[in-house]
Design a protein around this motif. Structure first.
Motif, short mmCIF file in Angstrom:
data_model
loop_
_atom_site.label_atom_id
_atom_site.label_comp_id
_atom_site.label_asym_id
_atom_site.label_seq_id
_atom_site.Cartn_x
_atom_site.Cartn_y
_atom_site.Cartn_z
N ASP A 224 0.82 -1.21 0.00
CA ASP A 224 0.00 0.00 0.00
C ASP A 224 0.85 1.26 0.00
O ASP A 224 0.50 2.26 -0.63
CB ASP A 224 -0.93 0.01 1.22
CG ASP A 224 -1.95 -1.10 1.15
OD1 ASP A 224 -1.96 -1.82 0.14
OD2 ASP A 224 -2.75 -1.26 2.11
N ARG A 225 1.98 1.22 0.71
CA ARG A 225 2.79 2.44 0.83
C ARG A 225 3.49 2.81 -0.48
O ARG A 225 4.07 3.89 -0.58
CB ARG A 225 3.83 2.26 1.94
CG ARG A 225 4.84 1.15 1.69
CD ARG A 225 5.76 0.98 2.90
NE ARG A 225 6.75 -0.07 2.69
CZ ARG A 225 7.92 0.12 2.12
NH1 ARG A 225 8.24 1.33 1.66
NH2 ARG A 225 8.78 -0.88 1.98
N LYS A 226 3.47 1.92 -1.46
CA LYS A 226 4.07 2.21 -2.75
C LYS A 226 3.19 3.09 -3.63
O LYS A 226 3.64 3.59 -4.65
CB LYS A 226 4.38 0.92 -3.50
CG LYS A 226 5.41 0.03 -2.83
CD LYS A 226 6.79 0.64 -2.90
CE LYS A 226 7.84 -0.31 -2.35
NZ LYS A 226 9.21 0.26 -2.44
N LEU A 227 1.91 3.26 -3.25
CA LEU A 227 0.97 4.03 -4.05
C LEU A 227 0.52 5.26 -3.29
O LEU A 227 0.58 5.30 -2.05
CB LEU A 227 -0.25 3.17 -4.41
CG LEU A 227 0.02 1.87 -5.18
CD1 LEU A 227 -1.29 1.13 -5.42
CD2 LEU A 227 0.71 2.14 -6.51
N THR A 228 0.07 6.26 -4.04
CA THR A 228 -0.48 7.45 -3.41
C THR A 228 -1.92 7.20 -2.98
O THR A 228 -2.56 6.22 -3.40
CB THR A 228 -0.44 8.63 -4.40
OG1 THR A 228 -1.26 8.33 -5.53
CG2 THR A 228 0.99 8.88 -4.87
N LYS A 229 -2.45 8.07 -2.15
CA LYS A 229 -3.81 7.91 -1.68
C LYS A 229 -4.84 7.98 -2.81
O LYS A 229 -5.80 7.20 -2.82
CB LYS A 229 -4.12 8.94 -0.60
CG LYS A 229 -3.41 8.66 0.73
CD LYS A 229 -3.86 9.63 1.80
CE LYS A 229 -3.19 9.28 3.14
NZ LYS A 229 -3.62 10.23 4.21
N PRO A 230 -4.69 8.89 -3.80
CA PRO A 230 -5.63 8.87 -4.93
C PRO A 230 -5.58 7.55 -5.70
O PRO A 230 -6.62 7.05 -6.13
CB PRO A 230 -5.17 10.05 -5.79
CG PRO A 230 -4.49 10.96 -4.85
CD PRO A 230 -3.82 10.08 -3.85
N GLU A 231 -4.39 6.99 -5.87
CA GLU A 231 -4.28 5.71 -6.58
C GLU A 231 -4.93 4.59 -5.78
O GLU A 231 -5.63 3.73 -6.34
CB GLU A 231 -2.81 5.39 -6.84
CG GLU A 231 -2.16 6.31 -7.84
CD GLU A 231 -0.66 6.11 -7.93
OE1 GLU A 231 -0.06 6.48 -8.95
OE2 GLU A 231 -0.07 5.57 -6.97
N LEU A 232 -4.72 4.60 -4.46
CA LEU A 232 -5.36 3.58 -3.62
C LEU A 232 -6.87 3.71 -3.65
O LEU A 232 -7.60 2.72 -3.71
CB LEU A 232 -4.84 3.70 -2.18
CG LEU A 232 -3.43 3.16 -1.92
CD1 LEU A 232 -3.00 3.50 -0.50
CD2 LEU A 232 -3.36 1.67 -2.15
N GLY A 233 -7.35 4.95 -3.60
CA GLY A 233 -8.79 5.17 -3.63
C GLY A 233 -9.41 4.71 -4.94
O GLY A 233 -10.52 4.17 -4.96
N HIS A 234 -8.70 4.93 -6.04
CA HIS A 234 -9.20 4.49 -7.35
C HIS A 234 -9.34 2.97 -7.38
O HIS A 234 -10.34 2.44 -7.89
CB HIS A 234 -8.25 4.97 -8.44
CG HIS A 234 -8.59 4.46 -9.81
ND1 HIS A 234 -9.69 4.89 -10.51
CD2 HIS A 234 -7.98 3.54 -10.59
CE1 HIS A 234 -9.74 4.26 -11.68
NE2 HIS A 234 -8.72 3.44 -11.75
#
Length: 301
Positions: free
Chosen positions: A142-152
């Motif tokens: 999870d920490r490899k992605l940004t919050k917008p990417e995780l939300g998508h």
């Protein structure tokens, strides 16, 4: 960025300026323009320009513009080429020799698959102006992605994935967010595929290696062995034409190899055996799609 708003379409102001070039009756003829819309005092197919918006007396122009320029309800969309079918993302594992039952040997590339190839989004004409299936590949922390990417990804109910790519199709029926693409359902033995990926970077190369130029004589009196030679006339035109083949960086660019045959689909090991070589080194990301064959899966028109 200023926009031109309609009931059914939103046109970026820069695109309106570009469209003005094709209209001889328009006074606003510059390729790029920083003037506010309020300075425009001409009509275009019934448009009435105001200080911030353009109002259309009817929706006919909006529908015609969408058909002619591909405008969507959220602005102009840059779209890629239509695919023959949905594809998958894979990882190049290496090459080996494959023996057919009759004893014939051939070189094949082994393509493996990390966790992924999950549908993350469906794009339609109504929402995006074109139809496509977005697919994610290769699970990461999870920490490899940004919050917008995780939300998508969470919106689609998918796991965190590093790569997202779209496959533009004519119809997205049969797909849904969170769906896993199964290898044996997408490809079968004997299918032809197009494989694209980044080629191996070879650094700065000369004209002989990069463009297959012929060398000069290697005798003692020759003054040109591997040199490029003349690159243009002096006084006229007095410049080097753009696109001239010269030494430069070789490789490291997106490359597509078309119509490669799938020798075997191994469902146990989750691998594909593809006849021939594919771009990149082992570990390279590959995009595998059904081959485009005119008259079979691509219309002749």
């Amino acid at each position: 960025m200023a926009t031109v708003s309609l009931a059914t379409v939103t046109i970026p102001y820069a695109e309106l300026c570009r469209l003005c070039l094709a209209q001889p009756n328009m006074q606003h003829k510059r390729p790029t323009c920083s003037r506010p819309i309020s300075s425009l005092r001409s009509s275009f197919h019934g448009l009435t320009f105001s200080s911030s918006l353009c109002s259309f007396p009817s929706s006919s122009f909006a529908s015609q513009s969408q058909k002619r320029l591909g405008w969507a309800s959220r602005g102009v969309v840059s779209m890629g080429a239509m695919e023959a079918g949905v594809g998958v993302l894979g990882t190049k594992m290496g090459m080996l020799t494959y023996f057919y039952p009759d004893g014939k040997a051939t070189a094949v590339t082994v393509v493996g698959f990390h966790e992924g190839n999950i549908v993350t989004q469906l794009k339609t004409e109504l929402t995006d102006g074109y139809t496509a299936v977005q697919v994610g590949y290769r699970r990461v922390r999870d920490r490899k992605l940004t919050k917008p990417e995780l939300g998508h990804l969470q919106k689609a109910g998918a796991i965190p994935m590093r790569h997202l790519q779209e496959f533009r199709l004519r119809d997205v029926e049969g797909f849904e967010p969170g769906q896993r693409l199964k290898l044996e359902e997408v490809f079968k033995d004997g299918d032809l595929v197009d494989v694209s990926g980044n080629s191996i970077g070879k650094g700065f190369a000369g004209g002989i290696k990069r463009h297959n130029f012929r060398r000069g004589a290697m005798a003692h009196g020759s003054k040109s062995h591997r040199q490029l030679g003349s690159i243009g006339a002096g006084t006229t035109p007095g410049r080097v034409f753009p696109g001239k083949k010269m030494p430069g960086r070789l490789g490291g660019t997106k490359t597509k190899i078309r119509k490669l045959e799938i020798v075997k689909v191994d469902t146990e090991l989750r691998t594909l055996l593809i006849k021939g070589a594919v771009p990149g080194k082992p570990g390279n990301l590959l995009r595998i799609t059904p081959a485009k064959i005119v008259g079979k899966n691509i219309p002749k028109s």
